[in-house]
Design an enzyme around this catalytic site. Structure first.
Site, PDB file in Angstrom:
ATOM      1  N   PRO A 148       0.820  -1.213   0.000  1.00  0.00           N
ATOM      2  CA  PRO A 148       0.000   0.000   0.000  1.00  0.00           C
ATOM      3  C   PRO A 148       0.857   1.267   0.000  1.00  0.00           C
ATOM      4  O   PRO A 148       0.486   2.257  -0.636  1.00  0.00           O
ATOM      5  CB  PRO A 148      -0.816  -0.128   1.288  1.00  0.00           C
ATOM      6  N   TYR A 149       1.977   1.238   0.699  1.00  0.00           N
ATOM      7  CA  TYR A 149       2.897   2.379   0.671  1.00  0.00           C
ATOM      8  C   TYR A 149       3.307   2.690  -0.765  1.00  0.00           C
ATOM      9  O   TYR A 149       3.243   3.847  -1.211  1.00  0.00           O
ATOM     10  CB  TYR A 149       4.125   2.075   1.523  1.00  0.00           C
ATOM     11  N   GLY A 150       3.736   1.673  -1.497  1.00  0.00           N
ATOM     12  CA  GLY A 150       4.151   1.868  -2.878  1.00  0.00           C
ATOM     13  C   GLY A 150       3.023   2.398  -3.746  1.00  0.00           C
ATOM     14  O   GLY A 150       3.251   3.226  -4.644  1.00  0.00           O
ATOM     15  N   THR A 152       0.594   4.391  -2.787  1.00  0.00           N
ATOM     16  CA  THR A 152       0.399   5.821  -2.521  1.00  0.00           C
ATOM     17  C   THR A 152       1.534   6.659  -3.105  1.00  0.00           C
ATOM     18  O   THR A 152       1.305   7.775  -3.585  1.00  0.00           O
ATOM     19  CB  THR A 152       0.271   6.108  -1.017  1.00  0.00           C
ATOM     20  N   LYS A 153       2.754   6.145  -3.090  1.00  0.00           N
ATOM     21  CA  LYS A 153       3.864   6.899  -3.681  1.00  0.00           C
ATOM     22  C   LYS A 153       3.694   7.003  -5.194  1.00  0.00           C
ATOM     23  O   LYS A 153       3.990   8.043  -5.793  1.00  0.00           O
ATOM     24  CB  LYS A 153       5.203   6.238  -3.343  1.00  0.00           C
TER      25      LYS A 153
END
Length: 314
Positions: A148-150, A152-153
């Site tokens: 999920p971090y990736g 959003t980035k």
């Protein structure tokens, strides 16, 4: 030049601010000083810049008066965001969408309305690639984040490019490959490793340790930002910022053992969802367009990182 550094209390943000000030530029900084890691570390980063050397807004980008923050700013270095792959799953995802996507859109919209920003440099991440189709990975290869971090980035990076192409904001996205060096966050692997080596503590190693990473020294990342901020590039440009090391975590541990002379004690744990097995970026494009290439080798960088740990954790 008057520069805005978002996330100025963080690792890269504070290091970049010191470089800009030493080069004679005026610096404005904004940071919400969240508690993702110890706020005392962030305040120490601000102290290391020199509190009187720059204008500081302790505010959330989503709540700040960005007209005031951006007043007279020539270049935006957007370093702010919510880090961490493991924490991005589950209930915390809304924190990532707010800090990484909504804050970026709000900053871009403010820059569009003002119309005075000459360059907008966004700190993206190699996490957008996920388990890439090939190595070294090129900017034109299909992004397929696995955390999920990736996600959003990548979403924020797309916004940056869209505002560049559609509204002429001179935007640049820099995809960082695992930044390390003095001042790195305490939750990140290299700081945990060099601290443990110095203090004789054990480290946690997730997965087999055969995961391969492309590590980039912080001074090289700062240089990439400066070149992106001052150089010529087409609106919406995207560049890899990679150190070219391409070594496994086990090899990193061996190198730290050699540098410190204190063999690390390793506690092994299963791999974590969202962690990619390998990263490695081609830097041909940024070298051709901006003249940037990594100058600090992994061994030299780790020696500096370990020396910092000796000073910081005594």
């Amino acid at each position: 030049m008057k520069a805005l550094v978002t996330g100025i209390a963080g690792f890269v943000g504070s290091t970049l601010a010191k470089r800009l000030l030493s080069d004679g530029h005026e610096v404005v900084g904004i940071d919400s000083i969240t508690d993702y890691y110890d706020p005392a570390i962030k305040n120490a980063n601000l102290d290391s810049i020199g509190r009187d050397a720059f204008t500081f807004y302790e505010q959330d980008i989503n709540e700040a008066d960005l007209t005031q923050v951006l007043a007279g700013v020539d270049v935006v270095f957007h370093q702010a965001g919510q880090p961490g792959v493991r924490s991005s799953w589950g209930d915390e995802f809304s924190v990532y969408t707010s800090a990484n996507i909504l804050a970026t859109q709000r900053l871009l919209e403010a820059a569009k309305v003002l119309g005075t920003v000459k360059k907008f440099v966004y700190a993206s991440s190699s996490s957008v690639y996920g388990n890439a189709e090939r190595y070294p990975t090129e900017e034109t290869d299909r992004p397929q984040p696995i955390s999920p971090y990736g996600v959003t980035k990548l979403a924020a990076e797309h916004l940056v490019s869209l505002y560049g192409v559609n509204f002429g904001i001179p935007t640049v996205s820099l995809r960082y490959f695992t930044v390390y060096g003095p001042g790195q966050r305490t939750d990140m692997a290299f700081t945990r490793f060099v601290r443990a080596a110095w203090l004789g503590e054990s480290i946690s190693l997730y997965g087999t340790g055969e995961q391969v990473r492309d590590f980039t020294f912080v001074d090289d990342v700062v240089e990439a930002n400066v070149r992106a901020g001052l150089g010529d590039s087409a609106p919406g440009s995207v560049y890899n910022v990679a150190g070219g090391s391409n070594v496994s975590m086990l090899e990193v541990i061996d190198l730290i053992n050699e540098i410190s002379g204190r063999p690390l004690k390793v506690d092994r744990y299963p791999g974590v969802a969202g962690d990619v097995f390998r990263t490695g970026g081609s830097t041909d494009r940024i070298r051709e367009d901006l003249g940037w290439f990594a100058r600090v080798t992994l061994e030299e960088g780790l020696r500096r990182h370990y020396a910092w740990a000796q000073r910081s954790f005594s």
